[in-house]
Design a protein around this motif. Sequence first.
Motif, PDB file in Angstrom:
ATOM      1  N   VAL A 256       6.729  44.684  93.073  1.00  0.00           N
ATOM      2  CA  VAL A 256       5.236  44.633  92.659  1.00  0.00           C
ATOM      3  C   VAL A 256       6.526  42.907  91.154  1.00  0.00           C
ATOM      4  CG1 VAL A 256       4.167  44.584  90.824  1.00  0.00           C
ATOM      5  CG2 VAL A 256       4.377  46.218  92.711  1.00  0.00           C
ATOM      6  N   VAL A 257       7.516  43.308  91.131  1.00  0.00           N
ATOM      7  CA  VAL A 257       8.446  42.254  90.032  1.00  0.00           C
ATOM      8  C   VAL A 257       8.685  40.892  90.777  1.00  0.00           C
ATOM      9  CG1 VAL A 257      10.004  41.830  88.569  1.00  0.00           C
ATOM     10  CG2 VAL A 257       8.858  43.409  87.997  1.00  0.00           C
ATOM     11  N   ILE A 258       9.361  41.299  92.287  1.00  0.00           N
ATOM     12  CA  ILE A 258       9.516  40.243  93.411  1.00  0.00           C
ATOM     13  C   ILE A 258       8.398  39.684  93.539  1.00  0.00           C
ATOM     14  CG2 ILE A 258      10.266  40.015  95.665  1.00  0.00           C
ATOM     15  CD1 ILE A 258      12.073  42.473  94.916  1.00  0.00           C
ATOM     16  N   ALA A 259       7.135  40.433  93.890  1.00  0.00           N
ATOM     17  CA  ALA A 259       6.348  39.025  94.382  1.00  0.00           C
ATOM     18  C   ALA A 259       5.535  38.310  93.073  1.00  0.00           C
ATOM     19  CB  ALA A 259       5.067  40.333  94.766  1.00  0.00           C
ATOM     20  N   LEU A 260       5.605  39.165  91.641  1.00  0.00           N
ATOM     21  CA  LEU A 260       5.177  38.430  90.304  1.00  0.00           C
ATOM     22  C   LEU A 260       5.810  37.015  90.136  1.00  0.00           C
ATOM     23  CD1 LEU A 260       4.421  41.415  87.963  1.00  0.00           C
ATOM     24  CD2 LEU A 260       2.848  39.964  89.235  1.00  0.00           C
ATOM     25  N   VAL A 261       7.126  36.936  89.919  1.00  0.00           N
ATOM     26  CA  VAL A 261       8.677  36.106  90.542  1.00  0.00           C
ATOM     27  C   VAL A 261       7.951  35.168  91.259  1.00  0.00           C
ATOM     28  CG1 VAL A 261      10.491  36.088  89.878  1.00  0.00           C
ATOM     29  CG2 VAL A 261       9.888  37.315  88.437  1.00  0.00           C
TER      30      VAL A 261
ATOM     31  N   GLY B 157      10.379  31.981 101.744  1.00  0.00           N
ATOM     32  CA  GLY B 157      10.729  32.325 102.713  1.00  0.00           C
ATOM     33  C   GLY B 157      11.473  33.648 102.571  1.00  0.00           C
ATOM     34  N   ILE B 158      12.313  33.409 102.033  1.00  0.00           N
ATOM     35  CA  ILE B 158      13.226  34.535 101.140  1.00  0.00           C
ATOM     36  C   ILE B 158      12.903  35.432 100.706  1.00  0.00           C
ATOM     37  CG2 ILE B 158      15.321  34.664 100.535  1.00  0.00           C
ATOM     38  CD1 ILE B 158      16.763  32.804 101.312  1.00  0.00           C
ATOM     39  N   ALA B 159      11.702  34.866  99.069  1.00  0.00           N
ATOM     40  CA  ALA B 159      11.354  36.053  98.803  1.00  0.00           C
ATOM     41  C   ALA B 159      10.578  36.616  99.069  1.00  0.00           C
ATOM     42  CB  ALA B 159      10.499  34.602  98.037  1.00  0.00           C
ATOM     43  N   VAL B 160       9.182  36.280  99.598  1.00  0.00           N
ATOM     44  CA  VAL B 160       8.804  36.696 100.304  1.00  0.00           C
ATOM     45  C   VAL B 160       9.007  38.524 101.182  1.00  0.00           C
ATOM     46  CG1 VAL B 160       6.636  36.844 101.812  1.00  0.00           C
ATOM     47  CG2 VAL B 160       6.553  35.079 101.217  1.00  0.00           C
ATOM     48  N   ASN B 161       9.717  37.322 102.391  1.00  0.00           N
ATOM     49  CA  ASN B 161      10.835  38.797 102.883  1.00  0.00           C
ATOM     50  C   ASN B 161      11.885  39.816 102.410  1.00  0.00           C
ATOM     51  OD1 ASN B 161      10.809  37.864 106.330  1.00  0.00           O
ATOM     52  ND2 ASN B 161      10.310  36.330 104.978  1.00  0.00           N
ATOM     53  N   GLY B 162      11.828  39.081 100.708  1.00  0.00           N
ATOM     54  CA  GLY B 162      12.367  40.355  99.528  1.00  0.00           C
ATOM     55  C   GLY B 162      11.664  41.977  99.494  1.00  0.00           C
TER      56      GLY B 162
END
Length: 295
Positions: free
Chosen positions: A152-157, A183-188
């Motif tokens: 969730v934190v990754i999604a917010l950032v 793309g890296i952030a969404v897949n991460g």
Amino acid sequence: MGEINHFEYGWITPALSYALSVLGSALGLVCAGRIRTATGAGQRAWWGLLAAWALGGTAIWAMHFMAMLGFAVGGTRIRYDVPLTAASTAIAVAAVGIGLAIVGTGRLTGLRLLAGGFFTGAGVAAMHYTGMAAMRLDGSLAYDPLRVALSVVIALVAATVALWLAMTVRRALAIIASALVMGIAVNGMHFTGMSALSVHLHEGRGAATGTEVSGLLVPIVLAVVFGVVGLVYALLAAPSDDDRAGAAYVAARLDGAPSAAPAEPAPDPVGLRSRSTLAQPGAPFPSRRSTDRRS
């Protein structure tokens, strides 16, 4: 405990999911750039809708579904609840649309960016776990709370950075670089959330209800293809700044109103303008003697 395999078909599904997220991010950034140059509320809403579909529908949801094609659990087949799957799509598109509406109206401030990132990131996380809840298998799902919180934190950032890029990036090279990072952030975020999952198989195994993934594959692929083609066509068909300037100039000339000439004069490869005073209105015609003296 069911054995989970996130890459049943090797690196094909994660590679395709990354490609979809990059493609959707690039198209979304271009559409978001058109929001800033739109002249009316209708145009801003149109480009906002296209940007929401590109980012939410292609870069996020289509990437999620493509990655899920490589997800398998030993000892059970996976099916999907169609209404919940459709709801996850709507959540992703609506979340991005709300975020773009927050940051795209008025001057971009830190408060607007944080608010838009919060709504969009929360929507992305809700989309992911709604899509996971749509799975039907002969077992129960359990999640590690710490990894869920991290996803969730990754999604917010990632959502906050994506909205900031959507409102600031303009050059083609910067758009490509931003799409690769997004793309890296969404897949991460997706694979972090998937790593939190564990499956406990039921003792009495029965046939799970739902639709096989093969039954969803064709309509989803067609929706993605037609959606991408439609986005590209909309971008190519939209008038550019030069087109609008030229149309305004022609309209002003037809109405008889004074208007500014085109900003760039015709090419002057041999420097004739520097030798002639005719380029200046009201200048006297040069005599032969003055011309000879100049030369």
